[in-house]
Design an enzyme around this catalytic site. Structure first.
Site, mmCIF file in Angstrom:
data_model
loop_
_atom_site.group_PDB
_atom_site.id
_atom_site.type_symbol
_atom_site.label_atom_id
_atom_site.label_comp_id
_atom_site.label_asym_id
_atom_site.label_seq_id
_atom_site.Cartn_x
_atom_site.Cartn_y
_atom_site.Cartn_z
ATOM 1 N N LYS A 1 0.845 -1.208 0.000
ATOM 2 C CA LYS A 1 0.000 0.000 0.000
ATOM 3 C C LYS A 1 0.878 1.255 0.000
ATOM 4 C CE LYS A 1 -2.551 2.422 3.682
ATOM 5 N NZ LYS A 1 -1.453 3.271 4.045
ATOM 6 N N ASN A 2 1.835 1.313 0.914
ATOM 7 C CA ASN A 2 2.613 2.544 1.052
ATOM 8 C C ASN A 2 3.610 2.750 -0.084
ATOM 9 O OD1 ASN A 2 1.165 3.066 3.311
ATOM 10 N ND2 ASN A 2 2.831 2.731 4.769
ATOM 11 N N ARG B 1 -4.733 10.544 3.738
ATOM 12 C CA ARG B 1 -3.685 11.520 4.002
ATOM 13 C C ARG B 1 -2.651 11.599 2.883
ATOM 14 N NH1 ARG B 1 -0.470 14.436 7.626
ATOM 15 N NH2 ARG B 1 1.720 14.026 7.298
ATOM 16 N N CYS C 1 -5.762 8.444 8.513
ATOM 17 C CA CYS C 1 -5.908 7.839 9.842
ATOM 18 C C CYS C 1 -5.780 8.879 10.938
ATOM 19 C CB CYS C 1 -4.829 6.788 10.030
ATOM 20 S SG CYS C 1 -5.101 5.325 9.045
ATOM 21 N N ARG D 1 -0.397 14.797 12.810
ATOM 22 C CA ARG D 1 0.109 14.560 11.458
ATOM 23 C C ARG D 1 0.166 15.831 10.616
ATOM 24 N NH1 ARG D 1 -1.695 8.700 9.377
ATOM 25 N NH2 ARG D 1 0.377 8.792 8.530
ATOM 26 N N PRO D 2 0.977 16.795 11.032
ATOM 27 C CA PRO D 2 1.072 18.041 10.260
ATOM 28 C C PRO D 2 1.847 17.833 8.951
ATOM 29 C CG PRO D 2 2.616 18.082 12.094
ATOM 30 C CD PRO D 2 1.873 16.787 12.195
ATOM 31 N N ILE D 3 1.797 18.862 8.105
ATOM 32 C CA ILE D 3 2.516 18.789 6.820
ATOM 33 C C ILE D 3 3.474 19.975 6.689
ATOM 34 C CG2 ILE D 3 0.823 17.411 5.538
ATOM 35 C CD1 ILE D 3 -0.253 20.094 4.396
ATOM 36 N N ASP D 4 3.880 20.516 7.848
ATOM 37 C CA ASP D 4 4.739 21.698 7.830
ATOM 38 C C ASP D 4 6.068 21.458 7.096
ATOM 39 O OD1 ASP D 4 5.015 19.956 10.092
ATOM 40 O OD2 ASP D 4 6.486 21.347 10.917
ATOM 41 N N ASP E 1 3.850 1.215 12.128
ATOM 42 C CA ASP E 1 2.653 0.545 11.612
ATOM 43 C C ASP E 1 2.511 -0.876 12.168
ATOM 44 O OD1 ASP E 1 2.034 2.777 10.200
ATOM 45 O OD2 ASP E 1 2.598 2.005 8.234
ATOM 46 N N ARG F 1 -9.061 0.053 3.986
ATOM 47 C CA ARG F 1 -8.165 1.016 3.336
ATOM 48 C C ARG F 1 -6.843 0.361 2.952
ATOM 49 N NH1 ARG F 1 -6.630 5.896 6.604
ATOM 50 N NH2 ARG F 1 -5.258 5.947 4.811
HETATM 51 C C1 UD1 Z 1 3.931 7.195 6.260
HETATM 52 C C2 UD1 Z 1 3.075 5.952 6.063
HETATM 53 C C3 UD1 Z 1 2.492 5.502 7.387
HETATM 54 C C4 UD1 Z 1 3.603 5.318 8.414
HETATM 55 C C5 UD1 Z 1 4.494 6.551 8.491
HETATM 56 C C6 UD1 Z 1 5.712 6.354 9.374
HETATM 57 C C7 UD1 Z 1 2.188 6.150 3.818
HETATM 58 C C8 UD1 Z 1 0.998 6.368 2.959
HETATM 59 N N1 UD1 Z 1 2.004 6.268 5.134
HETATM 60 O O1 UD1 Z 1 3.073 8.218 6.760
HETATM 61 O O2 UD1 Z 1 1.808 4.267 7.167
HETATM 62 O O3 UD1 Z 1 3.022 5.093 9.675
HETATM 63 O O4 UD1 Z 1 4.979 6.907 7.188
HETATM 64 O O5 UD1 Z 1 6.455 5.268 8.955
HETATM 65 O O6 UD1 Z 1 3.261 5.838 3.343
HETATM 66 N N2 UD1 Z 1 5.555 15.113 10.607
HETATM 67 C C9 UD1 Z 1 5.596 16.435 10.912
HETATM 68 N N3 UD1 Z 1 5.559 17.345 9.892
HETATM 69 C C10 UD1 Z 1 5.505 16.959 8.589
HETATM 70 C C11 UD1 Z 1 5.470 15.587 8.285
HETATM 71 C C12 UD1 Z 1 5.497 14.674 9.303
HETATM 72 O O7 UD1 Z 1 5.673 16.833 12.077
HETATM 73 O O8 UD1 Z 1 5.475 17.834 7.698
HETATM 74 C C13 UD1 Z 1 5.585 14.124 11.708
HETATM 75 C C14 UD1 Z 1 4.293 13.311 11.775
HETATM 76 O O9 UD1 Z 1 3.296 13.988 12.475
HETATM 77 C C15 UD1 Z 1 4.767 12.068 12.492
HETATM 78 C C16 UD1 Z 1 6.190 11.899 11.956
HETATM 79 O O10 UD1 Z 1 6.576 13.160 11.443
HETATM 80 O O11 UD1 Z 1 4.792 12.278 13.866
HETATM 81 C C17 UD1 Z 1 6.327 10.833 10.879
HETATM 82 O O12 UD1 Z 1 5.446 11.138 9.823
HETATM 83 P P1 UD1 Z 1 5.737 10.698 8.310
HETATM 84 O O13 UD1 Z 1 7.000 9.909 8.248
HETATM 85 O O14 UD1 Z 1 5.633 11.912 7.471
HETATM 86 O O15 UD1 Z 1 4.514 9.726 8.022
HETATM 87 P P2 UD1 Z 1 3.561 9.722 6.763
HETATM 88 O O16 UD1 Z 1 4.364 9.979 5.540
HETATM 89 O O17 UD1 Z 1 2.371 10.540 7.021
#
Ligand code: UD1
Length: 420
Positions: A22-23, A92, A116, A121-124, A305, A397
Site C-alpha cells: 500500500k505505502n 492523508r 488515519c 500529522r502536520p505537513i509543515d 505501523d 483502506r
Molecule cells: C507514512 C506511512 C504511514 C507510516 C508513516 C511512518 C504512507 C501512505 N504512510 O506516513 O503508514 O506510519 O509513514 O512510517 O506511506 N511530521 C511532521 N511534519 C511533517 C510531516 C510529518 O511533524 O510535515 C511528523 C508526523 O506527524 C509524524 C512523523 O513526522 O509524527 C512521521 O510522519 P511521516 O513519516 O511523514 O509519516 P507519513 O508519511 O504521514
C-alpha cells in the site's frame, strides 16, 4: 461501513502470498502524473486507498484502466490541477498530489489531507521545503493554493526523516531546475520503490535508502513499467496472526531484508523462523514470551505501523513488554479496545506496559485506524468467543479482502456490510 464478526479460537496456518505494498503504490500512483505518458503497474493491491487514488487520477483527467492487480494510467490527458476536498479527506497520502501536480503543471489546489486519526500529522515540513524550492502557498479556509512559476533545486534539511515529506520533495524536484539534495531523508523501502519508479521514467536520482538523496532535475519524463514490491506490514500482520494463534505460516513474497526488526521481535517472543529469498516460514511457540522493551522509529527501526499488531500479540505473551511509540504522538487507541477483550495494558504518555495474560475473550470493539483495526481482528481470532469489530472501512483502506484470507487460513471472520 460495517463490522467484522469473528468467532475466536481459530488457528492461522497454511500458505499465503503477500500483496503489493500500500505505502509503495500510493506515491507511485501520484508520480504517474509526472510521466506524461502511459505507465503500467503490476501487483497493485486492491484496497480502498488505491481506489481513492484512481478516483483522484480520473478526476484530474488521466485515463485509468484497472484489471485485477494491473493498472494502466495515461496522464497525457491530465487537464485539472485541483483535487476535490472529499477525496483529499479520505486519505492523508493525497498530499503527495501536491508535489506531483506542481512538478508537472506548476500549480495545484488541494484541501487539507485526512487519513488515519493517529496524532496531529502536520505537513509543515512538506510546505517549508516547497517554499524553499520556489512554491508560493496561499491557504484559504483550509484549502491550499500553490503556484510555482519557477522550481529551483535546493538543499533541504528535514528535521525528522518524514516518509511523506521525502516523497513529496522527490516528486517536486525530479523536474525542477538544477540539483536538489534531501538531507536526513527517510530510508523506508517505499522510498526506494518510488525512486526506482521515477528512475524508470527517466529521472536522475542518487542515494535512495541512505539519509542523503540527490536529485538532478530533468526536462521530461516518460512512461514506465513497474511491479509493486511486497507489503511488509501486511506480511507482518499475517505472521503475527499465526504467532498468536499457535499456527504455522508459509508466507510467500516476503523478503527478510525489508522486515528485519519485525522478524527479530517475532524470534524474541519465541517463534521459529526460516527465511528463503522470497518467503518466510513461521512456526508459533506453545507459549509466547515477552520481558523486553520495544521502541518504534524510522526505518530500519521497528515500524510504527507494526506497533498495534505487535501489541495485540504481546497481550498473550508471558511476561511484560514496555513499548514506546516515538513516531506518532497518539497511536495507542487500540490499547483500550484490547483491554475490553481482557488484555492488561497501561498507557503512560507515549509508552505502554503490556502485561501478558493467559487468554483474551470476545467483545464488541471499535477500530479507530487501519492498523489498530487489524490488531483487533487478530486479537479476536485468538480470543475465546465471539467479537464484533466496528470500523471495517479503516481496515479495508489497507488490506485486500482480509476476512477471506484469514478465514482461508483457519480463522472465522465475516464482514457484515452496513449502509451508512
Ligand atoms: C507514512 C506511512 C504511514 C507510516 C508513516 C511512518 C504512507 C501512505 N504512510 O506516513 O503508514 O506510519 O509513514 O512510517 O506511506 N511530521 C511532521 N511534519 C511533517 C510531516 C510529518 O511533524 O510535515 C511528523 C508526523 O506527524 C509524524 C512523523 O513526522 O509524527 C512521521 O510522519 P511521516 O513519516 O511523514 O509519516 P507519513 O508519511 O504521514
Amino acid at each position: 461501513m460495517g463490522y467484522y464478526l469473528v468467532e475466536g479460537g481459530g488457528r492461522i496456518a497454511g500458505e499465503f502470498t503477500v500483496h503489493g505494498s500500500k505505502n509503495a503504490v500510493l506515491p507511485i500512483l501520484a508520480a504517474t502524473i509526472l510521466a506524461q505518458d502511459e505507465v503500467v503497474l503490476e501487483n497493485c493491491p486492491q484496497i480502498a486507498d488505491v481506489q481513492t487514488s484512481l478516483e483522484i487520477l480520473t478526476a484530474l483527467g488521466c485515463q485509468v484502466v484497472q484489471e485485477g492487480q494491473s493498472i494502466v494510467i495515461d496522464s497525457r490527458t491530465l487537464e485539472h490541477t485541483q483535487i476535490q476536498e472529499d477525496m483529499v479527506c479520505k486519505m492523508r497520502s493525497s498530499i503527495l498530489y501536491l508535489g506531483a501536480l506542481l512538478g508537472r503543471c506548476k500549480q495545484a489546489t488541494l484541501g487539507h489531507p485526512g487519513g488515519c486519526e493517529i496524532g496531529r500529522r502536520p505537513i509543515d515540513m512538506h510546505l517549508r521545503a516547497f517554499e524553499k524550492m520556489g512554491v508560493q502557498i496561499r491557504e484559504t479556509d483550509g484549502i491550499l493554493h500553490c503556484e510555482a512559476p519557477l522550481l529551483l533545486g535546493y538543499h533541504i534539511y528535514l528535521e525528522y526523516p518524514s516518509v511523506g515529506a521525502t516523497e513529496n520533495i522527490l516528486l517536486l524536484s525530479v523536474k525542477a531546475e538544477g540539483t536538489t539534495v534531501i538531507h536526513n531523508a527517510a530510508r523506508e523501502p517505499e522510498i526506494i520503490a518510488l525512486v526506482r519508479f521515477l528512475r524508470a521514467c527517466g529521472a536522475e536520482i542518487y542515494g535512495e535508502g541512505t539519509p542523503t538523496i540527490m536529485i538532478e532535475g530533468v526536462r521530461k519524463l516518460h512512461g514506465a513499467y513497474m511491479t509493486i514490491p511486497f507489503d511488509r506490514i501486511e506480511a507482518g500482520t499475517f505472521l503475527c496472526a499465526a504467532a498468536m494463534t499457535g499456527g504455522k505460516l508459509y508466507l510467500k513474497g516476503a523478503e527478510r531484508q525489508y522486515m528485519e526488526r519485525t522478524l527479530e521481535v517475532l524470534e524474541q517472543v519465541g517463534c521459529g523462523l526460516r527465511c528463503e529469498e522470497e518467503a518466510v516460514y513461521l512456526q508459533a511457540p506453545t507459549r509466547l514470551l515477552s520481558d523486553f522493551s520495544l521502541e518504534t522509529g524510522p526505518y530500519p527501526a521497528f515500524p510504527t505501523d507494526m506497533q498495534p499488531l505487535m501489541m495485540s500479540l504481546l497481550t498473550l505473551a508471558k511476561g511484560t513488554c514496555m513499548m514506546s511509540e516515538t513516531v506518532f504522538e497518539n497511536r495507542f487507541h487500540h490499547a483500550a479496545q484490547l483491554c475490553h477483550m481482557g488484555a492488561n495494558i497501561q498507557i503512560h504518555g507515549r509508552s505502554a506496559a503490556v502485561f501478558g495474560v493467559e487468554r483474551l475473550h470476545g467483545a464488541v470493539v471499535h477500530a479507530t485506524d487501519l492498523r489498530a483495526g487489524a490488531a483487533l481482528l487478530l486479537a479476536a481470532i485468538a480470543a475465546e468467543g465471539e467479537s464484533r469489530i466496528y470500523g471495517s472501512q479503516y481496515i479495508a483502506r489497507g488490506y485486500e479482502k482480509i476476512e477471506d484470507a484469514l478465514t482461508f487460513l483457519g480463522g472465522h471472520v465475516r464482514l457484515i456490510e452496513q449502509k451508512e
